[in-house]
Design a protein around this motif. Structure first.
Motif, PDB file in Angstrom:
ATOM      1  N   PRO A  55      -6.696 -12.336  -2.783  1.00 55.02           N
ATOM      2  CA  PRO A  55      -6.696 -11.639  -4.077  1.00 55.02           C
ATOM      3  C   PRO A  55      -5.845 -10.368  -4.011  1.00 55.02           C
ATOM      4  N   VAL A  56      -5.143 -10.095  -5.095  1.00 58.26           N
ATOM      5  CA  VAL A  56      -4.338  -8.884  -5.186  1.00 58.26           C
ATOM      6  C   VAL A  56      -4.587  -8.211  -6.535  1.00 58.26           C
ATOM      7  N   ILE A  57      -4.406  -6.899  -6.546  1.00 61.80           N
ATOM      8  CA  ILE A  57      -4.477  -6.133  -7.791  1.00 61.80           C
ATOM      9  C   ILE A  57      -3.123  -5.464  -7.988  1.00 61.80           C
ATOM     10  N   LYS A  58      -2.559  -5.635  -9.182  1.00 52.37           N
ATOM     11  CA  LYS A  58      -1.268  -5.025  -9.484  1.00 52.37           C
ATOM     12  C   LYS A  58      -1.467  -3.843 -10.424  1.00 52.37           C
ATOM     13  N   VAL A  59      -0.958  -2.695  -9.992  1.00 52.30           N
ATOM     14  CA  VAL A  59      -1.114  -1.453 -10.751  1.00 52.30           C
ATOM     15  C   VAL A  59       0.261  -0.842 -11.018  1.00 52.30           C
ATOM     16  N   PRO A  60       0.553  -0.483 -12.274  1.00 56.01           N
ATOM     17  CA  PRO A  60       1.838   0.175 -12.560  1.00 56.01           C
ATOM     18  C   PRO A  60       2.032   1.401 -11.679  1.00 56.01           C
ATOM     19  N   ASN A  61       3.233   1.557 -11.173  1.00 57.19           N
ATOM     20  CA  ASN A  61       3.545   2.690 -10.299  1.00 57.19           C
ATOM     21  C   ASN A  61       3.673   3.961 -11.141  1.00 57.19           C
ATOM     22  N   ARG A  62       2.724   4.880 -10.969  1.00 50.86           N
ATOM     23  CA  ARG A  62       2.702   6.092 -11.790  1.00 50.86           C
ATOM     24  C   ARG A  62       3.544   7.220 -11.207  1.00 50.86           C
ATOM     25  N   SER A  63       4.262   6.938 -10.139  1.00 51.96           N
ATOM     26  CA  SER A  63       5.096   7.981  -9.523  1.00 51.96           C
ATOM     27  C   SER A  63       6.580   7.626  -9.564  1.00 51.96           C
ATOM     28  N   SER A  64       6.933   6.607 -10.345  1.00 49.45           N
ATOM     29  CA  SER A  64       8.326   6.167 -10.412  1.00 49.45           C
ATOM     30  C   SER A  64       8.945   6.521 -11.767  1.00 49.45           C
ATOM     31  N   TRP A  65      10.052   7.265 -11.735  1.00 46.67           N
ATOM     32  CA  TRP A  65      10.758   7.597 -12.977  1.00 46.67           C
ATOM     33  C   TRP A  65      11.360   6.356 -13.620  1.00 46.67           C
ATOM     34  N   SER A  82       6.473  -2.409 -16.547  1.00 49.25           N
ATOM     35  CA  SER A  82       6.554  -1.415 -15.479  1.00 49.25           C
ATOM     36  C   SER A  82       6.590  -2.053 -14.101  1.00 49.25           C
ATOM     37  N   ILE A  83       7.275  -1.382 -13.187  1.00 43.78           N
ATOM     38  CA  ILE A  83       7.244  -1.792 -11.783  1.00 43.78           C
ATOM     39  C   ILE A  83       5.835  -1.527 -11.257  1.00 43.78           C
ATOM     40  N   CYS A  84       5.259  -2.528 -10.608  1.00 42.23           N
ATOM     41  CA  CYS A  84       3.873  -2.409 -10.147  1.00 42.23           C
ATOM     42  C   CYS A  84       3.772  -2.317  -8.627  1.00 42.23           C
ATOM     43  N   SER A  85       2.718  -1.627  -8.203  1.00 43.42           N
ATOM     44  CA  SER A  85       2.359  -1.629  -6.789  1.00 43.42           C
ATOM     45  C   SER A  85       1.300  -2.702  -6.588  1.00 43.42           C
ATOM     46  N   THR A  86       1.386  -3.410  -5.482  1.00 45.96           N
ATOM     47  CA  THR A  86       0.440  -4.495  -5.208  1.00 45.96           C
ATOM     48  C   THR A  86      -0.561  -4.056  -4.144  1.00 45.96           C
ATOM     49  N   ILE A  87      -1.827  -4.197  -4.466  1.00 45.19           N
ATOM     50  CA  ILE A  87      -2.904  -3.845  -3.539  1.00 45.19           C
ATOM     51  C   ILE A  87      -3.548  -5.140  -3.060  1.00 45.19           C
ATOM     52  N   PRO A  92      -4.007  -4.671   6.033  1.00 41.31           N
ATOM     53  CA  PRO A  92      -4.720  -3.508   6.598  1.00 41.31           C
ATOM     54  C   PRO A  92      -4.326  -2.185   5.949  1.00 41.31           C
ATOM     55  N   MET A  93      -3.106  -2.125   5.404  1.00 44.42           N
ATOM     56  CA  MET A  93      -2.621  -0.896   4.805  1.00 44.42           C
ATOM     57  C   MET A  93      -3.261  -0.636   3.441  1.00 44.42           C
ATOM     58  N   SER A  94      -3.739  -1.691   2.789  1.00 40.80           N
ATOM     59  CA  SER A  94      -4.272  -1.507   1.436  1.00 40.80           C
ATOM     60  C   SER A  94      -5.674  -2.082   1.232  1.00 40.80           C
ATOM     61  N   ALA A  95      -6.274  -2.649   2.291  1.00 38.07           N
ATOM     62  CA  ALA A  95      -7.588  -3.279   2.154  1.00 38.07           C
ATOM     63  C   ALA A  95      -8.665  -2.274   1.709  1.00 38.07           C
ATOM     64  N   THR A  96      -8.603  -1.074   2.269  1.00 31.57           N
ATOM     65  CA  THR A  96      -9.596  -0.050   1.888  1.00 31.57           C
ATOM     66  C   THR A  96      -9.433   0.338   0.425  1.00 31.57           C
ATOM     67  N   PHE A  98      -8.229  -1.530  -1.883  1.00 31.24           N
ATOM     68  CA  PHE A  98      -8.698  -2.688  -2.646  1.00 31.24           C
ATOM     69  C   PHE A  98     -10.210  -2.592  -2.849  1.00 31.24           C
ATOM     70  N   ALA A  99     -10.934  -2.252  -1.792  1.00 28.13           N
ATOM     71  CA  ALA A  99     -12.395  -2.111  -1.876  1.00 28.13           C
ATOM     72  C   ALA A  99     -12.778  -0.988  -2.837  1.00 28.13           C
ATOM     73  N   HIS A 100     -12.021   0.115  -2.792  1.00 30.83           N
ATOM     74  CA  HIS A 100     -12.277   1.224  -3.708  1.00 30.83           C
ATOM     75  C   HIS A 100     -12.126   0.776  -5.165  1.00 30.83           C
ATOM     76  N   PHE A 101     -11.074   0.016  -5.421  1.00 29.27           N
ATOM     77  CA  PHE A 101     -10.820  -0.477  -6.777  1.00 29.27           C
ATOM     78  C   PHE A 101     -11.976  -1.328  -7.289  1.00 29.27           C
ATOM     79  N   ILE A 102     -12.403  -2.271  -6.461  1.00 34.31           N
ATOM     80  CA  ILE A 102     -13.473  -3.184  -6.878  1.00 34.31           C
ATOM     81  C   ILE A 102     -14.757  -2.411  -7.155  1.00 34.31           C
ATOM     82  N   LYS A 103     -15.082  -1.464  -6.292  1.00 34.22           N
ATOM     83  CA  LYS A 103     -16.304  -0.688  -6.463  1.00 34.22           C
ATOM     84  C   LYS A 103     -16.264   0.129  -7.750  1.00 34.22           C
ATOM     85  N   ILE A 104     -15.143   0.782  -8.010  1.00 39.80           N
ATOM     86  CA  ILE A 104     -15.048   1.630  -9.200  1.00 39.80           C
ATOM     87  C   ILE A 104     -14.979   0.781 -10.471  1.00 39.80           C
ATOM     88  N   LEU A 105     -14.323  -0.375 -10.399  1.00 40.77           N
ATOM     89  CA  LEU A 105     -14.342  -1.286 -11.547  1.00 40.77           C
ATOM     90  C   LEU A 105     -15.771  -1.721 -11.873  1.00 40.77           C
TER      91      LEU A 105
END
Length: 383
Positions: A55-65, A82-87, A92-96, A98-105
């Motif tokens: 599973p992946v979550i795609k989020v628009p990149n809020r730091s890209s002009w 928008s260009i998106c970042s993939t979580i 290992p770089m984004s698993a934590t 990903f867990a934060h996203f699911i919990k807050i959702l």
């Protein structure tokens, strides 16, 4: 007294004739729609699992002009595509994260479903071991807001305000509490629920946005709102939080009076003014409710330093970081619309100096409130 505001009244009429009317501010998103969007995100994750895909979550990149465009009537707007970042949950770089996203959702879904509200601080303390820091929660709540294209208020998440307001203003909070901002010596914290404010009553001729708390307090101590009033002063105590920006926009929508920015004569002060006027890169997805493109630059202007002969001992050499920030600002999409602003920034580049508002005390202790601001407001000394 009326002659004193002749130039401001003229500006008010001019701004009213130019202000766009096709942007609806503060429009509530249906709770059921928010729930459906969250369910859609979770359904997508479940579908990936059923296909034995990570599973992946795609989020628009809020730091890209590259993800924003500029609209002169609104400010910095996030592009629809928008260009998106993939979580990823298997990285290992984004698993934590990903867990934060699911919990807050999950927390947001329950809040919306039960029609209850929580602060970002509440969310952090719901699982401090998972989130580790408040900043983690702050960032992800804004990412979710951006991903779903709804405000934090629609997610039923509130944030503590850092800003203060004072002057000719009374209003009711959503729960019916009456707030009176007329006190000469004590400012009122900006409401954490600006959207719920109603019954705004004010005779203010203008709103003064003050960058720093120290300057704001000095103006309070000098009874500025009474001497130059009726007016309203507001400060975000530096880089403004969302609630302070919402409040500035609320005042414009309700009162339609000129808004002036009083910031330090340095690149960071200019950027703070631009955030109030045109928004920030990180919050461009919510620009329509956060920006006031009619904000005027009252001071401290680089040209003021020469015109007023501010003593050299009060001036500060630009650092390399200042120079880099100034160069970055000059490349912003909105600067080309303001030749006068561009000239001021180029003058700062040439002189290689900056100054805080407090530098005016080197001329006279009360120069800011006795001479500088009254003359600026009386004779139209803004850009």
């Amino acid at each position: 007294m009326m002659e004193q505001f002749a130039e401001i009244d003229r500006l008010r009429v001019e701004l009213l004739s130019k202000e766009p009317t096709d942007h609806v501010v503060g429009e509530e998103t249906d709770s059921q729609e928010v729930l459906r969007q969250i369910e859609g995100v979770i359904q997508g994750l479940v579908t990936s699992l059923s296909k034995e895909e990570a599973p992946v979550i795609k989020v628009p990149n809020r730091s890209s002009w590259a993800n924003v465009s500029f609209d002169n009537d609104v400010g910095l707007l996030m592009s629809a595509e928008s260009i998106c970042s993939t979580i990823r949950c298997d990285d290992p770089m984004s698993a934590t994260r990903f867990a934060h996203f699911i919990k807050i959702l999950e927390i947001i879904y329950k809040l919306v479903q039960s029609n209850s509200y929580a602060t970002k601080r509440d969310i952090y303390y719901s699982d401090t071991k998972l989130f580790v820091s408040q900043r983690t929660v702050d960032r992800i709540v804004d990412d979710i807001s951006c991903m779903l294209r709804v405000s934090r208020r629609n997610l039923h998440v509130l944030a503590t305000s850092s800003g203060f307001i004072s002057g000719d203003l009374c209003y009711l909070e959503e729960d019916g509490t009456k707030v009176d901002c007329h006190s000469c010596s004590i400012a009122v914290p900006v409401s954490p629920n600006v959207v719920g404010i109603r019954n705004i009553v004010s005779s203010a001729k203008f709103v003064l946005i003050v960058e720093k708390d120290a300057t704001f307090q000095r103006l309070l101590d000098d009874d500025f709102c009474s001497k130059m009033g009726p007016c309203i002063m507001i400060t975000g105590k530096g880089v403004p939080d969302v609630n302070t920006r919402l409040m500035v926009r609320k005042l414009w929508d309700t009162l339609h009076v000129p808004s002036f920015a009083l910031v330090d004569g340095d690149p960071y002060g200019i950027e703070i003014m631009c955030i109030y006027k045109y928004g920030s890169l990180a919050m461009s997805f919510e620009a329509c409710s956060l920006t006031v493109p009619s904000v005027m630059w009252l001071g401290l202007l680089p040209s003021d330093l020469q015109r007023l002969r501010v003593p050299e001992k009060a001036l500060i050499p630009l650092t390399q970081a200042d120079k880099s920030k100034l160069s970055s600002l000059l490349k912003r999409p909105y600067i080309s619309n303001h030749p006068a602003w561009q000239r001021e920034m180029e003058l700062m580049q040439e002189d290689k100096v900056k100054a805080e508002i407090q530098s005016l005390t080197a001329i006279a202790p009360d120069f800011l409130t006795r001479v500088y601001l009254p003359n600026k407001l009386r004779y139209g000394g803004w850009l």
